[in-house]
Design an enzyme around this catalytic site. Structure first.
Site, PDB file in Angstrom:
ATOM      1  N   ASP A 167       0.859  -1.171   0.000  1.00  0.00           N
ATOM      2  CA  ASP A 167       0.000   0.000   0.000  1.00  0.00           C
ATOM      3  C   ASP A 167       0.906   1.236   0.000  1.00  0.00           C
ATOM      4  O   ASP A 167       2.127   1.131   0.095  1.00  0.00           O
ATOM      5  CB  ASP A 167      -0.955  -0.022   1.211  1.00  0.00           C
ATOM      6  CG  ASP A 167      -2.183   0.847   0.960  1.00  0.00           C
ATOM      7  OD1 ASP A 167      -2.129   1.730   0.076  1.00  0.00           O
ATOM      8  OD2 ASP A 167      -3.199   0.666   1.648  1.00  0.00           O
TER       9      ASP A 167
HETATM   10  C1  NOJ Z   1      -4.010   3.929   0.328  1.00  0.00           C
HETATM   11  C2  NOJ Z   1      -5.208   3.039   0.439  1.00  0.00           C
HETATM   12  O1  NOJ Z   1      -5.158   2.299   1.639  1.00  0.00           O
HETATM   13  C3  NOJ Z   1      -5.367   2.065  -0.710  1.00  0.00           C
HETATM   14  O2  NOJ Z   1      -6.610   1.457  -0.597  1.00  0.00           O
HETATM   15  C4  NOJ Z   1      -5.203   2.760  -2.026  1.00  0.00           C
HETATM   16  O3  NOJ Z   1      -5.384   1.858  -3.090  1.00  0.00           O
HETATM   17  C5  NOJ Z   1      -3.834   3.404  -2.083  1.00  0.00           C
HETATM   18  N1  NOJ Z   1      -3.736   4.376  -1.019  1.00  0.00           N
HETATM   19  C6  NOJ Z   1      -3.547   4.061  -3.414  1.00  0.00           C
HETATM   20  O4  NOJ Z   1      -4.263   5.218  -3.558  1.00  0.00           O
END
Ligand code: NOJ
Length: 754
Positions: free
Chosen positions: A310
């Site tokens: 993530d």
């Molecule tokens: C953080 C989030 O937790 C995740 O769900 C998302 O896909 C990513 N950022 C990318 O934006």
């Protein structure tokens, strides 16, 4: 962190502690073969993920270490959902050098082609980039939020969203969406419940598979498909206190019975990628968790696709207190099973020195690179790296809008309808009031680029349209005196749910409860329409309101869909995918809880030595699966096709049927969701009092009957134990089955497992 490798899996760790060899995952195979591993033999076998292994091997053989590490790097073009900002210049430079695998948040056919051209035409090996974006519930055409979609209890809603989204997004150069999110949660305080399917693993699994199929179709290289990403791996929904990113401490059995099933279902449906989650899992950050990422996901489930971190998730091993510096963070994450690093750059920065020092192995590096290349091949990027700039989908099409309108209407849940206030009769003079009556803030969290560009139809506009010419529809509190009926539109704005948007108070924010009280004081009939991203506490005003319609954040066609329901063009048939608590102090309150040794016993209501609170009822305001219709239904006693069945036969794959009769007993056509729940009353692991194991949304005319059939097998009856190597057991004993219109279903039958 000392010399040990954070990426060590639990099994390997236990084996080392006991001085024995590796604890064989195969120990589980006997029990699990019929259930846990019944998908395609190798996950990557789907969608052609494994169709280019020779080319991949040959390409890797030509790559330098820096180029390999580059494939594992994803940089952000614009936007930030965490620390760090856009990395546009760095991405261009890295693409030119052939030291970049992927970019997120680049939008637009021309933009993405321009960057792709740099990677393909200027870098040494010309490996195309993979472009990712959060297309969660729509690109141009904003569908209802995922929680709302789950409320439809109709997986087709999610599939169609995926299909429409994929078509729009791919035409703008997006190859890969970071969806579906499939974090089961018992925490309505957690803002990300809006992105989830709520509190049940079975419902979530069905929706995760449907959405994956919608995005990916049968051929990822098609110009209207994108790769899906099963996220967040894993147990993110268990965040303590519902505070985002928070600690999760979970037993092996709960991990496998509650959190993992949707991921397994998504991978069985062919999901090409997985994203690690921000939380720790029993002390080990998910990005460092070799047990979940490698032992379960890649070894037991044979997942051959790619695992992306993530946003800054590898970097966050430092503040977690699990890695001392960036080099250690990169090493731990790669060794645990992360294949691509989003935004932080620890692997790219330190990978070469780690390799030289033997802290990461070339095999593992090559494996990670192969996984990235596999997804690129499957998407057809080596054959066609560019998107056709003349075939861009410019606007939500009429067909897409129609699908979004149907989805939003099917997602509504009628919570209350006293005295038949709804549907609104033609010619009724209606006053529409409330802060969300004429608001555009109804697209919900994670609305895609279309959220801003293509504003939604407001409830007021939808009602005006539905009421027709000549009908009296007025807007604003001053208008209520002349109205026969008042529609009060209240809720929480999109910013109050989603990532980093946890709330400690689940009541309607601002003075909205006061507004409802003022409307109630007029003495006129009224309807409360709720636009929100999570279960709310509505007990303060529920009694005063004759009718309540839960419409969630319904997306671009929200106002039209709500009007369709209010005026009876669509008979509401959705059900709650998460319990509505009476009070925040009750949390967690969910239907699939275990019994204590002192459960509530309706036969002895005077007994106070039971689990619960002194000052609030032990039940939720509305349970999981609850929702009304403008008609009524009768669901009869379930009947199993067998009275007894051998556990061994179940393990071998035998199944049986359960029939549930349902009849429309009211005066109009409508939808009912027939739900089947299971309880194993005596087991070697205390079981949830109910577990959803089947549902079907049926449409029945007046007086019409239907028999709904569910097929049950070992996967439904058995459960995962606490064994770290994954032991799925089907135990002998009686199984209770309940059928009904919510998780409070009472009609029952039993089957004996011998
Ligand atoms: C953080 C989030 O937790 C995740 O769900 C998302 O896909 C990513 N950022 C990318 O934006």
């Amino acid at each position: 962190m000392g010399d040990g490798d954070g990426g060590v899996g639990r099994r390997t760790f236990l084996a080392a502690m006991s001085g024995g060899g590796a604890v064989a995952g195969a120990g589980a195979a006997g029990a699990a073969s019929a259930v846990g591993r019944d998908g395609p033999a190798r996950r990557g076998g789907l969608l052609g993920l494994l169709g280019h292994e020779d080319e991949i091997r040959a390409l890797i053989a030509r790559m330098t270490v820096t180029e390999k590490l580059g494939q594992l790097q994803q940089l952000a073009w614009t936007g930030a959902t965490g620390p760090g900002g856009s990395q546009t210049a760095a991405a261009e430079e890295a693409a030119r050098k052939g030291e970049l695998g992927s970019v997120l948040n680049i939008i637009g056919a021309r933009n993405s082609n321009a960057l792709q051209r740099i990677a393909v035409e200027e870098s040494r090996l010309g490996i195309p980039l993979l472009f990712g974006l959060d297309v969660i519930h729509g690109f141009w055409t904003t569908f209802p939020i995922p929680l709302a979609q789950a409320a439809s209890f109709d997986p087709e809603v999610a599939r169609v969203d995926g299909e429409v989204s994929a078509k729009e997004a791919r035409s703008h150069g997006t190859h890969w969406t970071f969806a579906p999110m499939m974090d089961v949660t018992h925490e309505p305080r957690w803002g990300r419940i809006a992105e989830s399917c709520g509190e049940d693993p079975y419902l979530t699994a069905v929706f995760a598979a449907a959405k994956t199929r919608g995005y990916q179709g049968d051929d990822l290289s098609a110009p209207d498909r994108v790769a899906a990403c099963a996220k967040h791996f894993v147990a993110y929904g268990g965040a303590e206190g519902g505070r985002d990113y928070n600690t999760v401490d979970v037993s092996e059995s709960r991990l496998r019975n509650l959190y993992l099933p949707p991921f397994k279902a998504a991978l069985d449906a062919g999901c090409a990628t997985v994203m690690a989650s921000f939380n720790t899992l029993s002390g080990i950050p998910a990005h460092a968790n070799g047990h979940t990422l490698t032992e379960i996901l890649k070894e037991d489930w044979e997942f051959e696709g790619l695992v992306v971190s993530d946003w800054n998730g590898v970097g966050e091993l430092l503040p977690h207190g699990f890695a001392a510096d960036g080099a250690e963070a990169g090493r731990i994450a790669l060794n645990a099973g992360v294949d691509m690093e989003m935004v932080s750059t620890h692997l790219a920065d330190h990978g070469a020195e780690l390799l030289a020092a033997g802290r990461i192995k070339e095999d593992r590096l090559d494996d990670a690179v192969a996984r990235v290349l596999r997804v690129k091949y499957a998407l057809g990027l080596f054959a066609q790296p560019y998107v056709d700039e003349s075939a861009v989908v410019e606007v939500p099409t009429a067909a897409a809008r129609k699908a979004a309108r149907e989805a939003a209407a099917r997602s509504t849940v009628l919570l209350k309808n006293e005295g038949g206030v709804l549907p609104i009769a033609a010619g009724t003079a209606v006053a529409v009031v409330g802060p969300f009556a004429d608001s555009r803030d109804m697209q919900g969290t994670w609305a895609g680029p279309g959220g801003e560009k293509f504003p939604p139809v407001s409830v007021l506009a939808g009602i005006r349209d539905a009421a027709g010419r000549g009908a009296k529809v007025t807007y604003g509190v001053g208008a209520t005196e002349r109205a026969d009926l008042i529609v009060v539109v209240v809720g929480e704005g999109a910013k109050l749910s989603g990532e980093a948007a946890s709330r400690s108070d689940l009541g309607l924010p601002g003075g909205q409860e006061g507004l409802i009280a003022a409307v109630a004081a007029t003495g006129k009939p009224f309807v409360v329409v709720l636009l929100n991203g999570r279960p709310l506490t509505i007990g303060n005003w529920l009694e005063s309101a004759p009718a309540v319609l839960e419409a969630w954040h319904p997306g671009i066609e929200g106002g039209n869909a709500i009007a369709d329901v209010l005026y009876g063009k669509v008979n509401p048939g959705g059900k709650l995918p998460a319990s509505f608590p009476r009070d925040v102090g009750q949390l967690p309150v969910h239907y699939n809880h275990e019994n204590t040794g002192r459960p509530y016993d309706p036969a002895s209501p005077g007994n106070t030595f039971i689990t619960g609170y002194l000052d609030v009822d032990r039940t939720p305001q509305f349970p999981f699966g609850y929702g009304l219709s403008y008609t009524t239904f009768e669901i009869g006693t379930p009947r199993a096709s067998v009275a007894r069945i051998a556990a061994a036969d179940l393990r071998r794959g035998e199944t049986f049927e359960v029939e549930v009769p349902v009849r429309n007993t009211g005066d109009r056509e409508g939808d009912e969701v027939v739900q089947l729940y299971l309880h194993d009353p005596v087991a070697t692991l205390v079981q949830p009092v109910r577990r959803l194991r089947g549902f079907e949304r049926v449409t029945l005319g007046v007086g019409e009957r239907k028999t709904v059939r569910f097929t049950l097998g070992a996967a439904d009856i058995g459960f995962w134990t606490n064994a770290v190597d994954g032991r799925f057991v089907v135990e002998p004993g009686k199984i209770e089955l309940f059928a009904g219109a919510s998780s409070a279903a009472r009609e029952r039958c039993g089957v004996v497992v011998e």
